[in-house]
Design a protein around this motif. Sequence first.
Motif, mmCIF file in Angstrom:
data_model
loop_
_atom_site.group_PDB
_atom_site.id
_atom_site.type_symbol
_atom_site.label_atom_id
_atom_site.label_comp_id
_atom_site.label_asym_id
_atom_site.label_seq_id
_atom_site.Cartn_x
_atom_site.Cartn_y
_atom_site.Cartn_z
ATOM 1 N N VAL A 78 0.983 -1.094 0.073
ATOM 2 C CA VAL A 78 0.058 0.063 -0.098
ATOM 3 C C VAL A 78 0.868 1.070 0.121
ATOM 4 N N ALA A 79 1.910 1.170 0.963
ATOM 5 C CA ALA A 79 2.755 2.385 0.956
ATOM 6 C C ALA A 79 3.406 2.599 -0.253
ATOM 7 N N ARG A 80 3.984 1.629 -1.170
ATOM 8 C CA ARG A 80 4.715 1.702 -2.454
ATOM 9 C C ARG A 80 3.732 2.465 -3.484
ATOM 10 N N ILE A 81 2.503 1.989 -3.461
ATOM 11 C CA ILE A 81 1.588 2.412 -4.298
ATOM 12 C C ILE A 81 1.233 3.923 -4.048
ATOM 13 N N VAL A 82 1.064 4.225 -2.998
ATOM 14 C CA VAL A 82 0.860 5.687 -2.492
ATOM 15 C C VAL A 82 1.865 6.502 -2.770
ATOM 16 N N LYS A 83 3.204 5.886 -2.537
ATOM 17 C CA LYS A 83 4.386 6.818 -2.600
ATOM 18 C C LYS A 83 4.782 7.171 -4.178
ATOM 19 N N GLU A 84 4.499 6.013 -4.945
ATOM 20 C CA GLU A 84 4.711 6.141 -6.361
ATOM 21 C C GLU A 84 4.114 7.479 -6.999
ATOM 22 N N ARG A 85 2.748 7.793 -6.301
ATOM 23 C CA ARG A 85 2.041 9.040 -6.570
ATOM 24 C C ARG A 85 2.355 9.996 -6.107
#
Length: 387
Positions: free
Chosen positions: A162-169
């Motif tokens: 989840v954190a990775r998906i959010v930080k990619e944005r």
Amino acid sequence: MNRVIYMDNNATTRVADEVAEAMRPYLTERYGNPSSMHTFGGQVAGDIACAREQVAALLGCHPEEILFTSCGTESDNTAIKGTLASYPDKRKIVTTRVEHPAVLSTCRDLERHGYSVSEIAVDREGRLDLDELGFRMDDNTAIVSVMWANNETGTVFPIDEVARIVKERGIVFHTDAVQAVGKIPINLADTPIDLLSLAGHKLHAPKGIGVLYVRKGTRLGTFMHGGHQEGGRRGGTENVPGIIALGKACELARRYMDEENTRVRALRDRLEQKILASCPDCMVNGDVENRLPNTLNVSFEYIEGEAILLMLDKFGICASSGSACTSGSLEPSHVLRAMGVPFTAAHGSIRFSLSRYNTEQEVDFVAEKLPAVVQRLRELSPFVKTA
Ligand code: PLP
């Protein structure tokens, strides 16, 4: 019967003896104000620094990234409202339908003040839809807040992913880890989380102490104006005994986590197996593959969770249910509703949450008493068809 069998550890935990011992001198002997110029106060400041290191060691972060607060609710509120204040042009929050009210009520209040809130759905096992997370975020999103582990079902979300998906944005990511800290390993060095909340009383420290982890470089201004405490972000004389206690509780959690979890998990599984084998028409709620080792949420069809609790209480057994019975509405839990648990089952849900202080004898006692309680209530239930 005076004996209490405490299986409500997701509500709060007993203070560990070692923790009580560690904090005691700060009530009676080492009571100096850590901001004072004299050596007596200065020593306390040094002890707070040590406690900050103990908390940071459990989370795998730097001590300067730990901000002491009063509870999980304060940390959640501060993370969300502080981020919105730091990004005044962004007006949207993305969260999930199964968050604790510390997050959900905060978001709903912000909605009334003109912010937009997008809540991600979960499936029948309480698992998050990560595709939905992807399309809920947009350029207007200031923060995404997703809990690490659910307080009612124990379901653990894949927070790394989840954190990775959010930080990619490039969006700020907050996780409410109040139920996860001390129960499952957390390493913030490996996970791109910006903000994380925890509460001491869930891991054998006392009530009144919490933490907001703030990753270095995250925009979060002063949220309590006053003195220079907590790097000037949260003024107010520190809760020294609470901070010392939390440091000790984190040290103990780190030391015993693996060993305790194996034992606590085995106790939880024993309870689960015995209940499923002895009570007809019951089911386990949550993602059983990805669940906190201490939590068991079971639904007993056709009866009220509150009635079960009252009857268990007569045996000194403490558990909890998800219904908002105090409101008089007997509304089933928002978490179980979001999962699509049928009405008749959601009403009869009970949460057992164990800790390192539970024993096999206690588990067996609960498993022995429960079937008769369930059977008795079903005999009285208008929902059960008699042959
Ligand atoms: N978040 C979760 C997941 C919780 O379970 C709780 C408490 O039960 C909180 C936040 C609120 O914590 P506190 O009671 O310390 O404010």
